[in-house]
Design an enzyme around this catalytic site. Structure first.
Site, PDB file in Angstrom:
ATOM      1  CG  HIS A 136      -1.694   1.300   1.362  1.00 27.90           C
ATOM      2  ND1 HIS A 136      -1.578   2.125   2.456  1.00 27.90           N
ATOM      3  CD2 HIS A 136      -2.556   1.910   0.511  1.00 27.90           C
ATOM      4  CE1 HIS A 136      -2.361   3.186   2.273  1.00 27.90           C
ATOM      5  NE2 HIS A 136      -2.964   3.082   1.111  1.00 27.90           N
ATOM      6  CB  SER A 137       0.862   4.301   0.293  1.00 30.25           C
ATOM      7  OG  SER A 137       1.325   5.621   0.171  1.00 30.25           O
ATOM      8  CG  MET A 138       5.461   6.105   0.600  1.00 29.48           C
ATOM      9  SD  MET A 138       6.133   6.700  -0.966  1.00 29.48           S
ATOM     10  CE  MET A 138       7.877   6.845  -0.560  1.00 29.48           C
ATOM     11  CB  THR A 143       2.273   2.383  -5.041  1.00 27.30           C
ATOM     12  OG1 THR A 143       1.953   1.447  -4.022  1.00 27.30           O
ATOM     13  CG2 THR A 143       3.769   2.635  -5.044  1.00 27.30           C
TER      14      THR A 143
END
EC number: 3.1.-.-
Length: 304
Positions: free
Chosen positions: A131-133, A160
């Site tokens: 998730h994301s970073m 991301t």
């Protein structure tokens, strides 16, 4: 009410000493958690990587849905969801920890695979959901000198920012991005990791969809980028956090995971063509029926 019992995985002493702030957990609930107190494990490993200020507990949504699905098929196959506790570090604001997180994840993958030692259908690789970073950290694994690419069989990233940092606040972040994206572009021919990037769409004010598309790689045909509102059976936009617990999207992801299982190895298929066709089926063109490996294209139109 099912009781959540995420089991903390004991890391080698050297590793725990080198990364005192980080931990690895195995998600569990109810009777499944009780059964998996005893190792070795027998399922298919999936590793969840949280993003900026993210919690390892965010694995709960996808882990719980996968468990329900396994129960529906009487545990013919099941997934073991692991999650990394990055101590909720603010890596989008300070990039100094990104390299450390990447190296820790590499060690986690090796630790996870050892938990299956001696099993008849022991996995040789893990699937990653970032998730994301966390998705960027997963891609950064390939830049590590001693990392073997075949340790990952599939990478799914959710919201991301692959193209560039949302806020380039320091040199650590910009250098990290440059290293990761340059590596993926320059080594496009050698990278055969099937990758799916899912954007949250217009509701995600933190990471706009344009940043989530994987850098255009001339030879890289094993990458897909989609927006959640265009995913069949999902059809909704998610904000930056709710993408990890959006039920429609997690159902689609779990259905794809189960269709990726190779009946012979009882693990995720190593066939890149099958991986892409399954992801295409669930995330792009879903024809409202179960996935078929060789669907019949010709229809009998007699009598019309």
């Amino acid at each position: 009410v099912e009781v959540l019992r995420s089991k903390k995985i004991e890391l080698p002493k050297k590793l725990a000493k080198r990364y005192p702030a980080y931990e690895l957990y195995l998600y569990g609930e109810g009777s499944y958690a009780e059964e998996h107190k005893v190792l070795p494990l027998t399922g298919i490993p999936v590793l969840f990587l949280p993003g900026n200020a993210g919690s390892y507990k965010q694995v709960r949504s996808i882990g719980s849905i996968a468990l329900r699905k396994a129960e529906d098929i009487d545990f013919k196959y099941h997934f073991d969801f692991f999650s990394v506790n990055f101590n909720e570090e603010l890596v989008a604001l300070y990039g100094g920890s990104l390299q450390k997180q990447t190296k820790f994840v590499h060690e986690c993958i090796k630790t996870i695979l050892k938990l299956y030692k001696g099993q008849e259908f022991a996995p040789k690789s893990v699937a990653i959901v970032g998730h994301s970073m966390g998705g960027l950290v997963a891609r950064a694994l390939l830049t590590l000198k001693n990392f073997k690419q075949d340790l990952i069989n599939l990478l799914v990233t959710q919201a991301t920012p692959h193209v560039a940092p949302v806020m380039p606040l320091d040199r650590f972040i910009t250098d990290f991005y440059m290293t990761v994206n340059n590596y993926w572009i320059l080594n496009a021919r050698q990278i055969n990791l099937t990758t799916l990037s899912v954007a949250g769409g217009f509701r995600d004010y933190q990471v706009r969809s344009g940043l989530t598309f994987l850098p255009k790689l001339s030879h890289h045909t094993s990458a897909l980028s989609v927006v959640s509102s265009a995913v069949p059976k999902t059809w909704v936009s998610t904000d930056h956090l709710s993408i990890v617990w959006c039920k429609q999207l997690q159902l689609t992801t779990v259905r794809a995971f189960f269709d990726l299982i190779d009946a012979d190895t009882k693990q995720i298929t190593q066939n890149p063509k099958k991986k892409l066709s399954v992801l295409n089926h669930h995330f792009i063109r879903h024809p409202a029926k179960h996935f078929e490996e060789n669907p019949s294209i010709i229809s009998d139109l007699t009598g019309i």
